[in-house]
Design a protein around this motif. Structure first.
Motif, PDB file in Angstrom:
ATOM      1  N   VAL A 188      88.700 100.261 101.446  1.00 13.62           N
ATOM      2  CA  VAL A 188      89.213  98.940 101.847  1.00 13.62           C
ATOM      3  C   VAL A 188      90.611  99.092 102.432  1.00 13.62           C
ATOM      4  O   VAL A 188      90.929  98.486 103.470  1.00 13.62           O
ATOM      5  N   GLY A 197      84.343 100.106 106.933  1.00 15.44           N
ATOM      6  CA  GLY A 197      83.601  98.911 106.543  1.00 15.44           C
ATOM      7  C   GLY A 197      82.181  99.218 106.110  1.00 15.44           C
ATOM      8  O   GLY A 197      81.717  98.735 105.064  1.00 15.44           O
ATOM      9  N   VAL A 222      82.527  89.501  98.123  1.00 10.91           N
ATOM     10  CA  VAL A 222      83.355  89.716  99.313  1.00 10.91           C
ATOM     11  C   VAL A 222      83.154  91.123  99.871  1.00 10.91           C
ATOM     12  O   VAL A 222      83.024  91.308 101.086  1.00 10.91           O
ATOM     13  N   GLN A 261      81.714  90.988 103.531  1.00 13.63           N
ATOM     14  CA  GLN A 261      82.682  91.264 104.599  1.00 13.63           C
ATOM     15  C   GLN A 261      82.169  92.303 105.605  1.00 13.63           C
ATOM     16  O   GLN A 261      82.210  92.054 106.811  1.00 13.63           O
ATOM     17  N   LEU A 293      79.317  90.749 107.594  1.00 15.07           N
ATOM     18  CA  LEU A 293      79.851  89.818 108.601  1.00 15.07           C
ATOM     19  C   LEU A 293      80.405  90.572 109.802  1.00 15.07           C
ATOM     20  O   LEU A 293      80.238  90.143 110.950  1.00 15.07           O
ATOM     21  N   GLY A 294      81.076  91.694 109.544  1.00 20.82           N
ATOM     22  CA  GLY A 294      81.596  92.509 110.647  1.00 20.82           C
ATOM     23  C   GLY A 294      80.477  93.031 111.528  1.00 20.82           C
ATOM     24  O   GLY A 294      80.566  92.995 112.769  1.00 20.82           O
ATOM     25  N   HIS A 320      84.949  86.262 109.127  1.00 26.77           N
ATOM     26  CA  HIS A 320      85.308  87.660 108.853  1.00 26.77           C
ATOM     27  C   HIS A 320      86.830  87.820 108.752  1.00 26.77           C
ATOM     28  O   HIS A 320      87.332  88.466 107.826  1.00 26.77           O
ATOM     29  N   MET A 329      88.051  86.006 105.523  1.00 26.34           N
ATOM     30  CA  MET A 329      87.750  86.784 104.312  1.00 26.34           C
ATOM     31  C   MET A 329      88.594  88.055 104.241  1.00 26.34           C
ATOM     32  O   MET A 329      88.991  88.478 103.148  1.00 26.34           O
ATOM     33  N   GLY A 330      88.881  88.661 105.377  1.00 26.53           N
ATOM     34  CA  GLY A 330      89.752  89.839 105.386  1.00 26.53           C
ATOM     35  C   GLY A 330      91.143  89.495 104.880  1.00 26.53           C
ATOM     36  O   GLY A 330      91.732  90.224 104.078  1.00 26.53           O
ATOM     37  N   LEU A 334      91.029  88.751 101.210  1.00 29.23           N
ATOM     38  CA  LEU A 334      90.897  89.984 100.433  1.00 29.23           C
ATOM     39  C   LEU A 334      92.262  90.539 100.028  1.00 29.23           C
ATOM     40  O   LEU A 334      92.416  91.059  98.925  1.00 29.23           O
TER      41      LEU A 334
END
Length: 181
Positions: free
Chosen positions: A30, A59, A102, A106, A109-110, A147, A150-151, A154
């Motif tokens: 991450v 990712g 998440v 995440q 979603l990417g 995305h 959420m990034g 995070l």
């Protein structure tokens, strides 16, 4: 008549070595993903292509390692919560499950964002190209916004998690942090 041990007494005292390794590996991946996307450089540059490639690798790796970690957790369990937790225990469990959601959502979603843009996710250095859905510019914009949100969220979730671990270690002095070291 013998007493049956409670579920709490059967819980491990600390996380297993594989669970600890998976935890810190996810953390590292991450960190790499967040670092790479922050320094990627201007559009069209070699720097942007390189760091975007690193971001995609990190990712996809987060997705895979988190899935393994979740399966490990479900099969092997987790240490029992410290005594007297009450609301803290419920909150900790909720935050842990939020992390799993998440960390799985995440990267997906990417991948969707890139796919909706009409491209596969290409893992540089390999012939691997991931396509889940076809192009859809309207969906791409929505998924991109989620995305990015959420990034950013995070960052705060990681900070909350780290602060809670330090609070347990230095204020409550209850041994929670030692379970993951």
């Amino acid at each position: 008549m013998s007493a049956t041990p409670s579920a709490t007494s059967l819980a491990p005292v600390r996380y297993s070595r594989p669970a600890i390794i998976l935890h810190w590996l996810v953390f590292l991946l991450v960190a790499v993903a967040l670092f790479a996307i922050e320094i990627r450089g201007p559009r069209g540059s070699d720097s942007r292509a390189f760091w975007t490639g690193i971001h995609m690798w990190a990712g996809v790796s987060v997705l895979c390692v988190t899935a393994v970690r979740l399966v490990w957790r479900l099969v092997h369990g987790v240490p029992a919560a410290e005594q007297g937790g009450g609301l803290l225990t419920v909150t900790a469990r909720a935050v842990h499950w939020l992390f799993y959601i998440v960390l799985l959502a995440q990267p997906l979603l990417g991948i969707l964002m890139i796919n909706f843009g009409g491209n596969p996710v290409r893992l540089m250095g390999t012939g691997i190209a991931i396509t889940i859905v076809g192009a859809n510019s309207d969906a791409r914009g929505v998924v991109h916004d989620i995305h990015v949100f959420m990034g950013n969220a995070l960052f705060y979730l990681i900070a909350l998690h780290a602060l809670a671990a330090l609070w347990h270690q230095y204020v409550r002095k209850d041994g929670t942090l030692r379970k993951m070291l």
